[in-house]
Scaffold this active site. Structure first.
Site, PDB file in Angstrom:
ATOM      1  N   LYS A  88      74.292  -3.001  58.543  1.00 11.61           N
ATOM      2  CA  LYS A  88      75.206  -3.614  59.482  1.00 11.61           C
ATOM      3  C   LYS A  88      75.220  -2.855  60.806  1.00 11.61           C
ATOM      4  CE  LYS A  88      78.361  -4.424  55.619  1.00 11.61           C
ATOM      5  NZ  LYS A  88      79.602  -3.916  55.016  1.00 11.61           N
ATOM      6  N   GLY A  89      74.716  -1.620  60.773  1.00 19.26           N
ATOM      7  CA  GLY A  89      74.892  -0.708  61.901  1.00 19.26           C
ATOM      8  C   GLY A  89      74.374  -1.199  63.240  1.00 19.26           C
ATOM      9  N   GLU A 144      67.212  -0.955  65.417  1.00 18.79           N
ATOM     10  CA  GLU A 144      67.953  -0.001  64.581  1.00 18.79           C
ATOM     11  C   GLU A 144      69.057   0.673  65.384  1.00 18.79           C
ATOM     12  OE1 GLU A 144      68.979   1.138  61.984  1.00 18.79           O
ATOM     13  OE2 GLU A 144      67.473   1.672  60.506  1.00 18.79           O
ATOM     14  N   ASP A 145      70.134   0.996  64.695  1.00 16.93           N
ATOM     15  CA  ASP A 145      71.235   1.708  65.328  1.00 16.93           C
ATOM     16  C   ASP A 145      70.891   3.172  65.576  1.00 16.93           C
ATOM     17  OD1 ASP A 145      71.141   2.268  62.606  1.00 16.93           O
ATOM     18  OD2 ASP A 145      73.274   1.946  62.240  1.00 16.93           O
ATOM     19  N   ASP A 148      68.195   8.987  61.672  1.00 16.02           N
ATOM     20  CA  ASP A 148      68.673  10.320  61.309  1.00 16.02           C
ATOM     21  C   ASP A 148      67.507  11.064  60.668  1.00 16.02           C
ATOM     22  OD1 ASP A 148      70.025  12.541  60.518  1.00 16.02           O
ATOM     23  OD2 ASP A 148      71.490  11.523  59.271  1.00 16.02           O
ATOM     24  N   LYS A 176      68.465  11.314  66.064  1.00 14.95           N
ATOM     25  CA  LYS A 176      68.877  12.703  65.839  1.00 14.95           C
ATOM     26  C   LYS A 176      67.642  13.594  65.697  1.00 14.95           C
ATOM     27  CE  LYS A 176      73.314  11.804  63.633  1.00 14.95           C
ATOM     28  NZ  LYS A 176      74.096  11.990  62.409  1.00 14.95           N
ATOM     29  N   PHE A 197      77.894  13.933  63.087  1.00 12.96           N
ATOM     30  CA  PHE A 197      78.083  12.584  62.562  1.00 12.96           C
ATOM     31  C   PHE A 197      78.821  11.746  63.605  1.00 12.96           C
ATOM     32  CE2 PHE A 197      79.805   9.215  59.882  1.00 12.96           C
ATOM     33  CZ  PHE A 197      78.660   8.872  59.192  1.00 12.96           C
ATOM     34  N   VAL A 198      78.226  10.632  63.987  1.00 13.22           N
ATOM     35  CA  VAL A 198      78.820   9.789  65.029  1.00 13.22           C
ATOM     36  C   VAL A 198      79.284   8.448  64.450  1.00 13.22           C
ATOM     37  CG1 VAL A 198      77.578  10.854  66.950  1.00 13.22           C
ATOM     38  CG2 VAL A 198      76.539   8.928  65.753  1.00 13.22           C
ATOM     39  N   ARG A 210      83.234   0.686  63.040  1.00 17.36           N
ATOM     40  CA  ARG A 210      82.120  -0.092  63.595  1.00 17.36           C
ATOM     41  C   ARG A 210      82.556  -0.861  64.846  1.00 17.36           C
ATOM     42  NH1 ARG A 210      77.983  -0.197  59.700  1.00 17.36           N
ATOM     43  NH2 ARG A 210      78.637  -0.351  57.537  1.00 17.36           N
TER      44      ARG A 210
END
Ligand code: IMP
Ligand code: MG
Length: 224
Positions: A88-89, A144-145, A148, A176, A197-198, A210
């Site tokens: 969902k990101g 993509e959001d 990582d 990241k 962590f964001v 979100r």
């Protein structure tokens, strides 16, 4: 000079031309901390939960316009590119990105889940929702959001490659430092951010945050 203006960290080796033009390094020091008189979460019902705004809404939108122009310049084709939003990101990102693209595009959605904790992924990926159509011969852009570890994306890339698309490009809003450990060629990246962590702008912690219009740092008291 703020590291927001500093551009890409060159220490990792020479970036490609498009990466050099696009990605912006955001350091923890760029975060706008929560002043006693101002709580960015409170405007959205998250009183006292955010430690800082890392990337303000306006900065996100300016970058998305820049990414969209770069992608369009490389995709002047007869057939519109197929944007594959990774749910969902990436949902906020793909809607703003598609609207900023100066060329037609088509939309598809895919939902994957990587087993792991709430704040890190394991690389074992499961498809929760697959594409609704065949991508054979199509020029695909994965939207993509955040990258990582890069494990989710490298799995997805291999999976989509077996379906015979003409080409696959990746556009990621955030990346990241860990991402460099996995061999994934991400052509378009918005911001290189610290390992913190964001949340916000599609990114969640246990499905919350979100809905925020900016990318923020979650207060440590919320997850430690
Ligand atoms: P990776 O497999 O480690 O690259 O993780 C990819 C997925 O983990 C992303 O698509 C996000 O959904 C999630 N993720 C990674 N870092 C963060 C973060 O800082 N905040 C929220 N979600 C994150
Ligand atoms: Mg995601």
């Amino acid at each position: 000079m703020s590291s927001l203006d500093a551009g890409l960290d060159e220490s990792a080796g020479p970036p490609s031309v498009s990466k050099r033009l696009l990605t912006t390094l955001v350091a923890s020091a760029d975060a706008i901390p929560v002043a006693p008189t101002w709580d960015p979460g409170s405007e959205h019902g998250y009183d006292g939960e955010l430690a800082a705004v890392l990337i303000p809404a306006g900065t996100l939108q300016a970058k998305i316009t820049e990414l969209a122009r770069a992608v369009a310049a490389d995709h002047q084709l007869d057939t519109p590119p197929l944007l594959i939003c990774v749910l969902k990101g990436a949902v906020m990102f793909v809607t703003d990105f598609a609207r900023a693209l100066p060329i037609p595009s088509e939309l598809e959605f895919m939902a994957v889940s990587s087993y792991g904790s709430a704040t890190s992924s394991s690389g074992v990926v499961r498809i929760l929702k697959d594409l609704d159509r065949d991508i054979t011969g199509r020029r695909v852009i994965i939207v993509e959001d955040i990258i990582d570890s890069g494990l989710t994306l490298s799995w997805l890339l291999k999976n989509l490659a077996t379906r015979g698309p003409a080409a696959i490009d990746i556009v990621a809003l955030l990346r990241k430092p860990e991402a460099v450990k996995v061999e994934v060629d991400v052509r378009y990246v918005g911001f290189d951010i610290p390992t913190d962590f964001v949340v916000g702008y599609g990114l969640d912690y246990n499905e919350r945050y979100r809905d925020l219009p900016f990318v923020g740092l979650l207060g440590e008291h919320m997850y430690r």
